[in-house]
Design an enzyme around this catalytic site. Structure first.
Site, PDB file in Angstrom:
ATOM      1  N   CYS A 132      -6.012  16.450   7.717  1.00 21.37           N
ATOM      2  CA  CYS A 132      -7.154  17.553   7.457  1.00 21.37           C
ATOM      3  C   CYS A 132      -7.893  16.958   5.910  1.00 21.37           C
ATOM      4  CB  CYS A 132      -6.390  18.473   7.170  1.00 21.37           C
ATOM      5  SG  CYS A 132      -7.382  19.854   6.603  1.00 21.37           S
ATOM      6  N   TYR A 145      -7.976   1.844  -0.160  1.00 17.70           N
ATOM      7  CA  TYR A 145      -8.496   0.643  -0.615  1.00 17.70           C
ATOM      8  C   TYR A 145      -9.800   0.207   0.004  1.00 17.70           C
ATOM      9  CZ  TYR A 145      -3.400  -0.066  -1.484  1.00 17.70           C
ATOM     10  OH  TYR A 145      -2.181   0.167  -1.945  1.00 17.70           O
TER      11      TYR A 145
HETATM   12  N1  LLP Z   1       5.437  -9.843  -5.967  1.00 16.29           N
HETATM   13  C1  LLP Z   1       5.038  -8.674  -6.723  1.00 16.29           C
HETATM   14  C2  LLP Z   1       5.714  -8.590  -8.146  1.00 16.29           C
HETATM   15  C3  LLP Z   1       4.437  -7.623  -6.169  1.00 16.29           C
HETATM   16  O1  LLP Z   1       3.976  -6.623  -7.005  1.00 16.29           O
HETATM   17  C4  LLP Z   1       3.612  -7.781  -4.768  1.00 16.29           C
HETATM   18  C5  LLP Z   1       2.913  -6.526  -4.381  1.00 16.29           C
HETATM   19  C6  LLP Z   1       4.167  -8.922  -4.151  1.00 16.29           C
HETATM   20  C7  LLP Z   1       5.094  -9.945  -4.590  1.00 16.29           C
HETATM   21  C8  LLP Z   1       3.612  -9.441  -2.633  1.00 16.29           C
HETATM   22  O2  LLP Z   1       2.320  -9.368  -2.538  1.00 16.29           O
HETATM   23  P1  LLP Z   1       1.547  -9.882  -1.399  1.00 16.29           P
HETATM   24  O3  LLP Z   1       2.071 -11.255  -0.967  1.00 16.29           O
HETATM   25  O4  LLP Z   1       1.960  -9.051  -0.322  1.00 16.29           O
HETATM   26  O5  LLP Z   1       0.070  -9.912  -1.705  1.00 16.29           O
HETATM   27  N2  LLP Z   1      -0.542  -1.907  -0.714  1.00 16.29           N
HETATM   28  C9  LLP Z   1      -1.593  -2.723  -1.198  1.00 16.29           C
HETATM   29  C10 LLP Z   1      -0.820  -4.129  -1.799  1.00 16.29           C
HETATM   30  C11 LLP Z   1       0.141  -3.774  -2.927  1.00 16.29           C
HETATM   31  C12 LLP Z   1       0.569  -4.885  -3.369  1.00 16.29           C
HETATM   32  C13 LLP Z   1       1.761  -4.953  -4.547  1.00 16.29           C
HETATM   33  N3  LLP Z   1       2.568  -5.618  -5.158  1.00 16.29           N
HETATM   34  C14 LLP Z   1      -2.251  -3.150   0.258  1.00 16.29           C
HETATM   35  O6  LLP Z   1      -2.244  -2.472   1.057  1.00 16.29           O
HETATM   36  O7  LLP Z   1      -3.161  -4.013   0.006  1.00 16.29           O
END
Ligand code: LLP
Length: 426
Positions: free
Chosen positions: A350, A323
């Site tokens: 790699c 990202y």
């Molecule tokens: N609820 C649902 C339905 C979600 O899909 C997510 C995150 C959350 C809650 C939690 O959201 P947060 O509070 O963490 O923003 N891998 C990415 C982030 C992907 C988020 C996916 N869904 C990153 O590293 O930025």
């Protein structure tokens, strides 16, 4: 002693976390190493519960599903947003009550739906197909599945496109115009009790306006669904609150989120004469800044750039590669020293894209130095892999200067894992 970022202090030029010296941790446990500050997890969680005293906080297990973390949050009264049977299994094992779990997902397997029904957790249904499958499964099991629909409120969260989830073009949720119809349909189906509504607009959102817009749009839907005779016991607004990855960045806190959305939620529920429970599903805000990734410098090379080659790559922290995310970097054994050069921190993978941090002003870096990548607790270890034949590293929990291993490092035996050879290859 001074502070570099809230709970991270500097003593004798060394980065300290939870009262522990990071250079000693690196020596004791080896690198790479994920280090989590226990008290910071509790602080972040209680910031949420204080800002939203009447809401239920369902921790998003995907952000960091390590067992000790789930266990700590379970003891603090957290529920869980789970996105797979694996996350559900771990959440229950950690002691999160089944009544405080929402099984989310846009493409659940029949097995996962059967497990949700059997274990009696609420399901956020993402499509008409899923609704019918779930109805058949619940009816067959002689049970009733309590469900919400994941709705797509079509709100732009102004974040990275890969983590925007509530736009009409995204794969998640039921389009707003179909919402009332699907609740009507659900209320007629055997084995289904539609009792909630759910959305999630994205992640790492840095202003409150998109949340306010989402709350307004959700409350419009709540009004329509209630008007169709459905009793909504809960409104789950998902999550997405960002954190300041860059030093000095000013981002909203749970308190600001509460000040922005609660007036809308309270006013609209009062007007409608209903009192659904508000649910929030924070992941990043609870866990991101609690954890650092320590990685040792293998080589320093002046080429097109001043490259610092470390022992962690995107196998352990994929966010920068995936990202273009920014993680603040310090040299853990020289934190207070004057910056002297601009360095690009790269991993051992790699791939040219295996860059952890670009063009950072740091004190002179040498082989053996320990680099700390901050705010690595959310979507760090949980998105790690063994790519390039690299066993995953250990995770440590620190508290009051003491440290415990909460996950041992993998070794090459774990690369073999569950693999098998067909007899002809023996
Ligand atoms: N609820 C649902 C339905 C979600 O899909 C997510 C995150 C959350 C809650 C939690 O959201 P947060 O509070 O963490 O923003 N891998 C990415 C982030 C992907 C988020 C996916 N869904 C990153 O590293 O930025």
């Amino acid at each position: 002693m001074f502070t570099i970022k809230d709970h991270l202090e500097v003593r004798n030029d060394h980065l300290m976390i939870g009262g522990a010296d990071t250079t000693e941790l690196a020596q004791k446990y080896g690198t790479p190493l994920y280090v989590t500050n226990e008290s910071r997890v509790i602080e972040n969680f209680s910031e949420y519960t204080k800002a939203f005293p009447d809401a239920d906080i369902y921790y998003a297990a995907k952000a960091n599903g390590s067992f000790a973390i789930l266990r700590m949050l379970a003891r603090e009264g957290a529920g869980a947003d789970v996105f797979s049977y694996g996350e559900l299994y771990m959440a229950l094992l950690a002691g999160i009550p089944r009544g405080k779990i929402l099984f989310n997902g846009n493409s659940k397997t029949d097995f996962e739906l059967r497990k949700a029904v059997e274990l009696g957790v609420k399901v956020s249904v993402d499509s008409r197909d899923e609704l019918h499958t779930l109805s058949e499964i619940a009816e067959k099991a002689g049970k009733t599945a309590e469900i919400a629909f994941r709705v797509n409120p079509d709100v732009s969260p102004k974040t990275h496109p890969k983590i925007s989830t509530g736009l009409s073009s995204s794969k998640f949720g039921i389009p707003s115009k179909e919402v009332v119809g699907i609740y009507r349909e659900a209320s007629q189906l055997p084995g289904i009790s539609p009792c909630g509504i759910h959305c999630h607009i994205g992640s790492q959102i840095l202003e409150t306006a998109p949340f306010v817009e989402a709350t307004q749009k959700m409350m419009d839907l709540v009004e329509k669904v209630t008007g169709a005779g459905i009793d909504l016991e809960f409104v789950d607004m998902g999550s997405g609150l960002g954190i300041p990855y860059k030093k000095g960045e000013d981002t909203p806190k749970p308190r600001d989120l509460a000040d922005a959305i609660l007036p809308v939620f309270d006013e609209r529920t009062e007007e409608l004469g209903i009192s659904p429970k508000l649910i929030l599903e924070p992941g990043r805000y609870i866990i991101a800044d609690t954890t650092i990734l320590l990685t040792k410098v293998n080589t320093v090379k002046k080429a097109a750039r001043n490259f610092v080659g470390v022992d962690a790559g995107f196998n352990l922290l994929i966010r920068p590669a995936m990202y273009e995310s920014y993680h603040y970097v310090v040299v853990a054994n020289k934190v207070a020293s004057k910056p002297e050069e601009t360095y690009t921190i790269v991993g051992p993978i790699c791939e040219t894209g295996d860059i952890l941090a670009e063009d950072r002003e740091l004190p002179r870096v040498e082989k053996g130095d320990i680099i700390a990548l901050l705010d690595a607790g959310a979507y760090g270890f949980s998105m790690s892999s063994q790519y390039n034949g690299r066993p995953r590293c250990a995770e440590i929990l620190v508290n009051d200067g003491n440290s415990d291993v909460i996950r041992s490092a993998e070794d090459v035996g774990d690369l073999m894992g569950k693999q098998k050879l067909p007899a002809r290859l023996m």
